[in-house]
Design a protein around this motif. Structure first.
Motif, mmCIF file in Angstrom:
data_model
loop_
_atom_site.group_PDB
_atom_site.id
_atom_site.type_symbol
_atom_site.label_atom_id
_atom_site.label_comp_id
_atom_site.label_asym_id
_atom_site.label_seq_id
_atom_site.Cartn_x
_atom_site.Cartn_y
_atom_site.Cartn_z
ATOM 1 N N ARG A 1 43.975 43.997 48.004
ATOM 2 C CA ARG A 1 44.524 43.414 46.837
ATOM 3 C C ARG A 1 44.490 43.786 45.875
ATOM 4 N N ALA A 2 45.202 43.273 44.704
ATOM 5 C CA ALA A 2 45.155 44.332 43.408
ATOM 6 C C ALA A 2 43.752 44.487 43.006
ATOM 7 N N ILE A 3 43.400 45.922 42.233
ATOM 8 C CA ILE A 3 42.138 45.778 41.900
ATOM 9 C C ILE A 3 42.548 45.637 40.094
ATOM 10 N N LEU A 4 41.038 44.726 39.595
ATOM 11 C CA LEU A 4 41.063 44.807 38.122
ATOM 12 C C LEU A 4 40.225 45.508 37.453
ATOM 13 N N ARG A 5 39.643 46.963 37.281
ATOM 14 C CA ARG A 5 38.456 47.228 37.110
ATOM 15 C C ARG A 5 38.070 47.787 35.823
ATOM 16 N N VAL A 6 37.028 47.255 35.238
ATOM 17 C CA VAL A 6 36.714 47.510 33.676
ATOM 18 C C VAL A 6 36.740 49.246 33.448
ATOM 19 N N THR A 7 37.016 49.487 32.805
ATOM 20 C CA THR A 7 36.818 51.017 32.037
ATOM 21 C C THR A 7 36.683 51.515 30.356
ATOM 22 N N SER A 8 36.101 50.097 30.247
ATOM 23 C CA SER A 8 35.509 50.052 28.984
ATOM 24 C C SER A 8 33.581 50.097 28.802
ATOM 25 N N PRO A 9 33.145 51.008 28.370
ATOM 26 C CA PRO A 9 31.683 50.980 28.256
ATOM 27 C C PRO A 9 31.208 50.294 27.802
ATOM 28 N N THR A 10 31.774 49.530 27.182
ATOM 29 C CA THR A 10 31.309 48.227 25.632
ATOM 30 C C THR A 10 32.384 46.528 26.484
ATOM 31 N N LEU A 11 32.656 47.120 27.866
ATOM 32 C CA LEU A 11 33.592 45.587 28.155
ATOM 33 C C LEU A 11 32.581 45.161 29.566
#
Length: 190
Positions: free
Chosen positions: A36-46
């Protein structure tokens, strides 16, 4: 429709918003495994990766959503990793593997505004999802399967038990794939 390539990793510095009715986000071929495609959080504020309130027919399916809690920690009093529902009809979250939320839940299906005792969220479906909390998450431990907290005001709601899903491998080199203009034909995945 946003059709994502299998194995693609999308690094999110901002929340993805459903902005119109009948929009879909899914992995091409609708895999239910580690492709599956991955949606990954890469922000320390998100904390919130996907927001779909008030968009009838919005569908999130066959993707992995990674909140990146081990890398960035917990955000107290923040939203769920995936926020759906609201004043809408016919939304669906299917075959999603969501984990490492930084907020209070992997998935929140919001009941919407009540009119005459009838909630705004109607005919929503959750099916085949695998939801994991972070080690210090709300009422759970890493690796424990659970159903999300669902508002009691949601009517005509169907929650089906998750299908067995295996997590296969990890992506070592993230790839960002940009989609074509909505009117254009999507390019085939390679």
């Amino acid at each position: 429709m946003a059709e994502l390539c299998p194995g693609a990793v999308f690094n999110l510095s901002k929340t993805i918003y459903f902005t119109a009715a009948q929009q879909r986000i899914e992995t091409q071929g609708l895999p239910t495994d580690g492709t599956r495609a991955i949606l990954r959080v890469t922000s320390p504020t998100l904390a919130m990766a996907v927001f779909g309130h008030d968009q009838s027919g919005a569908v999130l399916q066959n993707v992995e959503v990674d909140g990146s809690r081990p890398q960035y920690g917990r955000i107290p009093n923040s939203d769920a990793l995936i926020e759906m529902g609201g004043n809408s009809t016919g939304q669906a979250v299917r075959n999603v593997y969501a984990h490492h939320t930084r907020g209070w839940s992997d998935l929140h299906l919001f009941g919407g505004d009540s009119t005459g005792g009838v909630p705004g969220c109607q005919q929503a479906t959750l099916s085949g999802n695998l939801l994991y909390r972070g080690r210090h998450g709300y009422a759970g431990h890493m690796g424990r399967r659970h159903l999300p907290e669902l508002p009691l005001r949601t009517k005509n709601f169907r929650a089906l038990r998750p299908d067995p899903v295996q997590r296969i491998g990890k992506t070592t080199s993230p790839t960002m794939i940009k989609g074509p203009h909505p009117a254009a034909e999507p390019e085939p995945c390679r």
